[in-house]
Design an enzyme around this catalytic site. Sequence first.
Site, PDB file in Angstrom:
ATOM      1  CB  SER A 135      -0.866  -0.031   1.254  1.00  0.00           C
ATOM      2  OG  SER A 135      -1.601   1.163   1.382  1.00  0.00           O
ATOM      3  CE  LYS A 161      -4.598  -0.001   0.279  1.00  0.00           C
ATOM      4  NZ  LYS A 161      -5.156  -0.817   1.374  1.00  0.00           N
ATOM      5  CE  LYS A 163      -4.068   3.810   2.185  1.00  0.00           C
ATOM      6  NZ  LYS A 163      -5.283   3.256   2.811  1.00  0.00           N
ATOM      7  CG  ASP A 188      -7.747   2.194   0.672  1.00  0.00           C
ATOM      8  OD1 ASP A 188      -8.915   2.610   0.775  1.00  0.00           O
ATOM      9  OD2 ASP A 188      -7.127   1.671   1.621  1.00  0.00           O
ATOM     10  CD  GLU A 213      -8.656  -1.078   0.660  1.00  0.00           C
ATOM     11  OE1 GLU A 213      -7.709  -1.264  -0.138  1.00  0.00           O
ATOM     12  OE2 GLU A 213      -8.504  -1.090   1.893  1.00  0.00           O
ATOM     13  CG  ASP A 238     -10.344  -1.184   5.011  1.00  0.00           C
ATOM     14  OD1 ASP A 238     -10.622  -1.598   6.143  1.00  0.00           O
ATOM     15  OD2 ASP A 238      -9.251  -0.613   4.788  1.00  0.00           O
ATOM     16  CE  LYS A 262      -7.011  -2.243   6.830  1.00  0.00           C
ATOM     17  NZ  LYS A 262      -7.281  -0.801   6.761  1.00  0.00           N
ATOM     18  N   GLY A 290      -3.676  -4.041   6.199  1.00  0.00           N
ATOM     19  CA  GLY A 290      -2.682  -3.676   7.211  1.00  0.00           C
ATOM     20  C   GLY A 290      -3.028  -2.336   7.826  1.00  0.00           C
TER      21      GLY A 290
HETATM   22  O1  OSB Z   1      -7.133   1.669   4.566  1.00  0.00           O
HETATM   23  O2  OSB Z   1      -5.845   0.022   4.308  1.00  0.00           O
HETATM   24  C1  OSB Z   1      -6.075   1.116   4.817  1.00  0.00           C
HETATM   25  C2  OSB Z   1      -3.042   2.258   6.835  1.00  0.00           C
HETATM   26  C3  OSB Z   1      -3.655   2.929   7.870  1.00  0.00           C
HETATM   27  C4  OSB Z   1      -5.028   3.038   7.880  1.00  0.00           C
HETATM   28  C5  OSB Z   1      -5.780   2.462   6.857  1.00  0.00           C
HETATM   29  C6  OSB Z   1      -5.176   1.775   5.831  1.00  0.00           C
HETATM   30  C7  OSB Z   1      -3.773   1.697   5.812  1.00  0.00           C
HETATM   31  C8  OSB Z   1      -3.013   1.043   4.748  1.00  0.00           C
HETATM   32  C9  OSB Z   1      -1.657   0.531   5.132  1.00  0.00           C
HETATM   33  O3  OSB Z   1      -3.374   0.988   3.609  1.00  0.00           O
HETATM   34  C10 OSB Z   1      -1.403  -0.876   4.827  1.00  0.00           C
HETATM   35  C11 OSB Z   1      -0.142  -1.368   5.496  1.00  0.00           C
HETATM   36  O4  OSB Z   1      -0.110  -1.506   6.737  1.00  0.00           O
HETATM   37  O5  OSB Z   1       0.834  -1.604   4.793  1.00  0.00           O
HETATM   38 MG    MG Z   2      -8.253   0.494   3.196  1.00  0.00          MG
END
Ligand code: OSB
Ligand code: MG
Length: 376
Positions: A135, A161, A163, A188, A213, A238, A262, A290
Amino acid sequence: MRIEAITLREIQMPLVHFFETSFGRTTERRILLITVHTDGPEGWGECVAGEDPFYSEESIDTAWYAIERYLGPALLGKSVEKGSDAPALFARVRGHRMAKGAVENAIWDAEAQLRQTPLWKLLGGTRESIACGVSIGIQNSVEQLLEKIETEVNAGYQRIKVKCKPGWDVEVFARIRERWPKILLSCDANSAYTLEQMEHLKKFDQFNLLMIEQPLWHDDFYFHARLQKQLTTKICLDEAIRNRRDAAAAAELGSCKIINIKVGRVGGLTEAVAVHDVTHRAGIPVWCGGMLEAGIGRSHNIALSTLQNFWLPGDVSASKRYWKEDVIDPAVEVSPEGFIKAPTTPGRGFAIKTELIEKLTTRKQTLRSGAKTAGD
Ligand code: OSB
Ligand code: MG
């Protein structure tokens, strides 16, 4: 196992690189670690709540409160056979799922050690290695993002992925696809859009994304179902999926075609396995998300990802992407083909670096049996 004491501790760890989502930028993590001391093994859990209530209602401080006042006292002095006994003991407390998960997962860890089996096998996992994606947060410039993608593609990660949010989406996807027309790419939004942006969201379809996402509200199923009808890109939920009933509802309503599980968001490993089972039966593929975890949380994510329906690459990646030095030994490593091998030793399968943890600790409290239960 008799639960004799529970230690809460906060550690602080700077991220090697800031992580930015549509709800904000994180440069340093404050992480709540839980140790469950039994008359046998000692189990460890990591609370995935953030520093602020921006991803969900919970934060490290609300988790501390819930564990100190309610979840800890509900367990202390009790005999529990297994991690899956915890949800019933916590049922009286509404919400606080990340807090519950941290404590429950520590019991799972202790149970697996007691049974001399790797945690992933105890959970019913069958995969000996798990497929990894990354991510990548919002960057200061598209050039910086492209550089990061290049690094991760070269490291072997199987899915990228990124953001996104209004103003950091279609132009960014176009630049990525120009350079990498074929990679598995997803995005995401962390709830950054509304239905009024339907026409804009339809433009995402031209980039052959594996999924989008959580585009809409964090607690919504209905409008995601409306949006899914209008998009060819698969929606992945999510934030909205809190338990097995949510997963069943989302499947039935057509709110999404993929689900991100998660462990902390659904309240611990017991519920995570239940969400897995429901989605498996419904034909909805899942992957493990994550929350910028340190090693203990990472080890639990790896264990969960060995279950059969986790066939899409998840967000569980190498320790070094986030930490100069992780709190477990060995650190989590990813092969050049983009896989993490499930550990072979009992319990979480990674040793705790107690000295390092002690050094990083900024507050600590031990609850012992004999304390009064709040609300009794
Ligand atoms: O939406 O997946 C998410 C990190 C913090 C809060 C929300 C998200 C995330 C990530 C990080 O996308 C994923 C990772 O820990 O590598
Ligand atoms: Mg997410």
